[in-house]
Motif scaffolding. Structure first.
Motif, short mmCIF file in Angstrom:
data_model
loop_
_atom_site.label_atom_id
_atom_site.label_comp_id
_atom_site.label_asym_id
_atom_site.label_seq_id
_atom_site.Cartn_x
_atom_site.Cartn_y
_atom_site.Cartn_z
N GLY A 58 0.76 -1.40 0.11
CA GLY A 58 0.05 0.07 -0.08
C GLY A 58 0.76 1.29 -0.07
O GLY A 58 0.36 2.35 0.43
N ALA A 59 1.96 1.04 -0.44
CA ALA A 59 3.26 2.29 -0.56
C ALA A 59 3.90 1.99 -1.65
O ALA A 59 3.72 1.10 -2.66
CB ALA A 59 3.94 2.06 0.85
N SER A 60 4.93 2.90 -1.80
CA SER A 60 5.95 3.19 -3.08
C SER A 60 6.36 1.69 -3.16
O SER A 60 6.99 1.41 -4.59
CB SER A 60 6.87 4.12 -2.85
OG SER A 60 7.61 3.84 -1.59
N GLY A 61 6.69 0.70 -2.26
CA GLY A 61 7.39 -0.65 -2.53
C GLY A 61 6.45 -1.42 -3.72
O GLY A 61 7.09 -2.31 -3.92
N THR A 106 2.55 7.96 -0.55
CA THR A 106 2.84 6.75 -1.27
C THR A 106 1.94 5.79 -1.61
O THR A 106 2.04 5.05 -2.50
CB THR A 106 4.03 6.01 -0.32
OG1 THR A 106 3.20 5.85 0.86
CG2 THR A 106 5.20 6.85 -0.04
N MET A 107 0.51 5.89 -0.97
CA MET A 107 -0.62 5.40 -1.66
C MET A 107 -0.86 5.48 -2.91
O MET A 107 -1.49 4.50 -3.39
CB MET A 107 -1.64 5.33 -0.44
CG MET A 107 -2.44 6.52 -0.67
SD MET A 107 -3.62 6.71 0.50
CE MET A 107 -4.55 8.22 0.18
N TYR A 108 -0.50 6.52 -3.32
CA TYR A 108 -0.86 6.97 -4.81
C TYR A 108 0.12 6.55 -5.78
O TYR A 108 -0.39 5.81 -6.86
CB TYR A 108 -0.92 8.37 -5.01
CG TYR A 108 -2.08 9.19 -4.43
CD1 TYR A 108 -3.56 8.69 -4.64
CD2 TYR A 108 -2.14 9.81 -3.25
CE1 TYR A 108 -4.68 9.34 -4.10
CE2 TYR A 108 -3.08 10.39 -2.55
CZ TYR A 108 -4.43 10.06 -3.02
OH TYR A 108 -5.53 10.71 -2.52
N ILE A 109 1.21 6.19 -5.37
CA ILE A 109 2.27 5.61 -6.16
C ILE A 109 1.96 4.07 -6.31
O ILE A 109 1.91 3.22 -7.01
CB ILE A 109 3.50 5.56 -5.50
CG1 ILE A 109 4.24 7.14 -5.23
CG2 ILE A 109 4.72 4.67 -6.28
CD1 ILE A 109 5.58 7.24 -4.69
N SER A 110 1.34 3.51 -4.93
CA SER A 110 0.74 2.20 -5.02
C SER A 110 -0.45 1.95 -6.01
O SER A 110 -0.43 1.05 -6.86
CB SER A 110 0.24 1.69 -3.58
OG SER A 110 -0.28 0.52 -3.54
N ALA A 111 -1.15 2.97 -5.88
CA ALA A 111 -2.30 3.00 -6.86
C ALA A 111 -1.92 3.06 -8.53
O ALA A 111 -2.65 2.40 -9.27
CB ALA A 111 -3.44 4.32 -6.62
N THR A 112 -0.93 3.68 -8.42
CA THR A 112 -0.41 3.71 -10.01
C THR A 112 0.13 2.20 -10.32
O THR A 112 -0.09 1.90 -11.50
CB THR A 112 0.86 4.87 -10.03
OG1 THR A 112 0.34 6.08 -9.85
CG2 THR A 112 1.37 4.85 -11.39
N ALA A 113 0.76 1.54 -9.38
CA ALA A 113 1.20 0.32 -9.84
C ALA A 113 0.21 -0.62 -9.99
O ALA A 113 0.13 -1.47 -10.96
CB ALA A 113 2.24 -0.09 -8.56
N PHE A 114 -0.80 -0.72 -9.21
CA PHE A 114 -2.06 -1.46 -9.44
C PHE A 114 -2.63 -0.79 -10.88
O PHE A 114 -3.09 -2.12 -11.57
CB PHE A 114 -3.02 -1.21 -8.23
CG PHE A 114 -2.94 -1.92 -7.40
CD1 PHE A 114 -3.40 -3.49 -7.38
CD2 PHE A 114 -2.11 -1.88 -6.08
CE1 PHE A 114 -3.25 -4.55 -6.27
CE2 PHE A 114 -1.97 -2.63 -5.08
CZ PHE A 114 -2.33 -4.30 -5.24
N CYS A 115 -2.67 0.02 -11.13
CA CYS A 115 -3.55 0.60 -12.37
C CYS A 115 -2.76 -0.12 -13.59
O CYS A 115 -3.18 -0.58 -14.50
CB CYS A 115 -3.38 2.08 -12.59
SG CYS A 115 -4.25 2.78 -14.03
N ARG A 116 -1.30 0.19 -13.63
CA ARG A 116 -0.55 -0.58 -14.62
C ARG A 116 -0.68 -2.18 -14.50
O ARG A 116 -0.69 -2.50 -15.77
CB ARG A 116 0.80 0.07 -14.40
CG ARG A 116 1.38 1.13 -14.69
CD ARG A 116 2.73 1.78 -14.29
NE ARG A 116 3.48 0.88 -15.23
CZ ARG A 116 4.04 1.42 -16.42
NH1 ARG A 116 3.69 2.69 -16.84
NH2 ARG A 116 4.82 0.72 -17.20
N ALA A 117 -0.61 -2.55 -13.50
CA ALA A 117 -0.79 -4.17 -13.46
C ALA A 117 -2.07 -4.64 -14.03
O ALA A 117 -2.22 -5.51 -14.79
CB ALA A 117 -0.60 -4.62 -12.09
#
Length: 135
Positions: A58-61, A106-117
């Motif tokens: 749920g963060a940048s990781g 960092t939760m928005y970085i996580s959201a971006t990663a989920f969007c791309r996936a």
């Protein structure tokens, strides 16, 4: 809409108790290397996405986890895309990259990663469906 792991993380912060996830992360630990190993070992794109949801910080990781899922999903389709389809795929990934770029946290970085996936998963599903229809 599917419950995101970053929402679970936010729930932990706000309420101090774990929300019930659909599945627990099967990694040996919460270390990034262990989670990436689980994602890489997933037998399919859909399974990798399920594991990503279960194991996300749920963060940048989550960027590294999302990249592992993207790679897993792309194996199903990227070599078969024609130039217009490749451009469309890349455009959809860029939409994800822009979606939260003006948000802080960092939760928005996580959201971006989920969007791309999720974009990669959608293309994988289409390719697998087209492959079954062509038989």
């Amino acid at each position: 809409m599917r419950l995101r792991s970053w929402v679970v993380g936010l729930s932990l912060v706000l309420f101090g108790s774990a929300a019930h996830a659909a599945e627990e992360c099967p990694a040996k630990s919460t270390s990034m290397d262990d989670i990436i190993a689980v994602l890489n070992a997933a037998p399919s794109c859909d399974r990798a996405m399920t594991l990503f949801d279960a194991c996300a910080y749920g963060a940048s990781g989550d960027v590294q986890f999302g990249e592992a899922v993207e790679k897993k999903c792309e194996a199903d389709f990227v070599g078969r895309l024609r130039t217009p389809q490749k451009l469309s795929y890349q455009r959809e990934l860029r939409v994800c990259d822009r979606k939260y770029r003006n948000k802080s946290g960092t939760m928005y970085i996580s959201a971006t990663a989920f969007c791309r996936a999720e974009v990669a998963q959608r293309y994988s599903r289409r390719a697998l469906k087209a492959g079954r229809a062509g038989r």
